[in-house]
Design an enzyme around this catalytic site. Structure first.
Site, mmCIF file in Angstrom:
data_model
loop_
_atom_site.group_PDB
_atom_site.id
_atom_site.type_symbol
_atom_site.label_atom_id
_atom_site.label_comp_id
_atom_site.label_asym_id
_atom_site.label_seq_id
_atom_site.Cartn_x
_atom_site.Cartn_y
_atom_site.Cartn_z
ATOM 1 N N ASP A 20 0.849 -1.186 0.000
ATOM 2 C CA ASP A 20 0.000 0.000 0.000
ATOM 3 C C ASP A 20 0.888 1.241 0.000
ATOM 4 O O ASP A 20 2.098 1.172 0.200
ATOM 5 C CB ASP A 20 -0.980 -0.014 1.166
ATOM 6 C CG ASP A 20 -0.313 -0.079 2.521
ATOM 7 O OD1 ASP A 20 0.904 0.165 2.597
ATOM 8 O OD2 ASP A 20 -1.013 -0.367 3.498
ATOM 9 N N SER A 21 0.286 2.387 -0.255
ATOM 10 C CA SER A 21 1.074 3.592 -0.525
ATOM 11 C C SER A 21 1.619 4.270 0.713
ATOM 12 O O SER A 21 2.506 5.104 0.627
ATOM 13 C CB SER A 21 0.217 4.596 -1.292
ATOM 14 O OG SER A 21 -0.844 5.077 -0.470
ATOM 15 N N ASP A 42 -7.552 -7.328 1.521
ATOM 16 C CA ASP A 42 -6.533 -7.487 2.561
ATOM 17 C C ASP A 42 -7.143 -7.041 3.871
ATOM 18 O O ASP A 42 -8.035 -6.189 3.892
ATOM 19 C CB ASP A 42 -5.287 -6.640 2.262
ATOM 20 C CG ASP A 42 -5.482 -5.184 2.677
ATOM 21 O OD1 ASP A 42 -5.040 -4.801 3.782
ATOM 22 O OD2 ASP A 42 -6.108 -4.422 1.913
#
Length: 377
Positions: A93-94, A267
């Site tokens: 993820d970012s 997720d």
């Protein structure tokens, strides 16, 4: 083994989709659940145990790994796959969500986010370009754009501001990604619970063009039915030939409902977190092993489970481990929970192929409704 990222939609049953993602590091069967390896580890499990549960891909966290041990260090050590000895695909993820939720102090502007680490208070900057750079250094297979996630409920003006900023950051993320060979870049649909804002976000991202599309900003305080309504309205507006990822979700019933509304990837920390807190997921629903009813129960959690660990240890022993706060208890229950989640995903994939998705969901929910078997007399 392919040299590029490719999604194939095999069949559908209503809005539910069965497909496959091919990557240079292996295939991902969809619908897919990604165990969360926040800091380079799925808590309490060896990598081979994670794979044995049926997981094709796991998630790593940009925010946590950039702070410790550092993306440049991981790169020098061969990348995240080598570092943690997981040779299959990894999605990162970012870092945006953790910046919003964990950073002690943060300041957001057009350029990005500056924040203080929740670990030691040190100052850091995260821009769309730096987020992509970190994920490349980690050698991620699926890279996420930097976005701004707003907790619900929120005012429409705030949702619109964050959504528009996320689109501009998506454009910058795409330029920074620069079509990295063998990797994929996903855009993130924002807009809260406002259908018009979600549509504008989806249209903007599709215009930019991504390998896949995530639905972000859900499971952040809204009721389940609100989440389901948003998913049902937005998935038809996303390209059918690209995977759809619902971020941070969820519990088993969330997975059934979201797959039935067109989601391909998930997720969530929940299965391993629940295991560390003494809760086991089985076909009977959730079993709370802290409960004293289990202390003299010599039966396994589920004698019919496909997972040998769920058949191996007695409830009395698991109760003892949980009440004694023994590490082994967390290890066993985390493995059982991830195994159940993967079994649930496999069941949905098979049901979609057989055009029996609704019947499968009804059967699973019937098992949960019956609940756990009664304790021994």
């Amino acid at each position: 083994m392919t040299e590029r990222f490719q999604f194939t939609l095999a069949t559908t049953d209503g809005m539910a989709r069965r497909g496959q993602i091919d990557t240079p590091r292996g295939e991902i069967r969809t619908p897919a659940f990604m165990p969360v390896g926040t800091a380079g580890t799925v808590k309490a499990l060896y990598p081979e145990q994670v794979r044995e549960t049926g997981a094709d891909i796991l998630l790593g966290n940009t925010y946590h790994l950039m702070l410790r041990p550092g993306a440049e260090r991981v790169a020098r050590l061969g990348g995240l796959h080598e570092f943690m000895d997981w040779q299959r695909p990894i999605l990162t993820d970012s870092g945006g969500f953790q910046v919003m939720s964990l950073a002690k102090l943060r300041k957001l502007d057009e350029n990005g986010v500056t924040f203080k680490s929740h670990i030691d208070g040190s100052s850091h900057s995260l821009t769309p370009e730096r987020s992509i750079e970190i994920q490349k250094l980690l050698d991620s297979d699926v890279i996420m754009q930097l976005d701004e996630c707003v907790a619900l409920p929120a005012e429409r003006d705030e949702l619109e501001r964050a959504m528009e900023l996320s689109i501009r950051w998506a454009e910058r993320s795409k330029r920074a990604f620069d079509d990295a060979k063998g990797r994929a870049l996903f855009g993130i649909v924002q807009g809260g619970d406002d259908p018009k804002l979600r549509s504008r976000s989806a249209a903007g991202l599709v215009d930019i063009g991504f390998h896949g599309y995530a639905v972000g900003g859900l499971a952040v305080g809204e009721p389940q039915q609100v989440m389901f309504k948003v998913i049902e309205e937005i998935t038809p507006e996303l390209p059918s030939d690209r995977p759809r990822y619902l971020m941070g979700v969820g519990k088993p019933d969330d997975l059934l409902g979201a797959v039935g509304r067109g989601i391909d990837m998930f997720d969530c920390v929940h299965p391993t977190r629940a295991g560390r807190h003494g809760h086991a997921y089985t076909r009977f629903g959730v079993i709370n092993l802290k409960n004293a009813r289990h202390k003299d129960d010599n039966r396994p959690l589920d004698e019919l489970s496909s997972n040998p660990t769920a058949r191996r240890f007695s409830r009395a022993y698991l109760h003892h481990l949980v009440r004694s706060e023994e590490i082994l208890g967390a290890m066993i229950l985390s493995q059982i929970n991830l195994s159940y989640y993967q079994e649930l995903m496999a069941g949905m994939r098979n049901a979609i192929e057989s055009s029996a998705f609704d019947q499968y969901c009804a059967s699973v929910r019937e098992g949960w409704a019956k609940g756990d078997l009664p304790a021994l007399e």
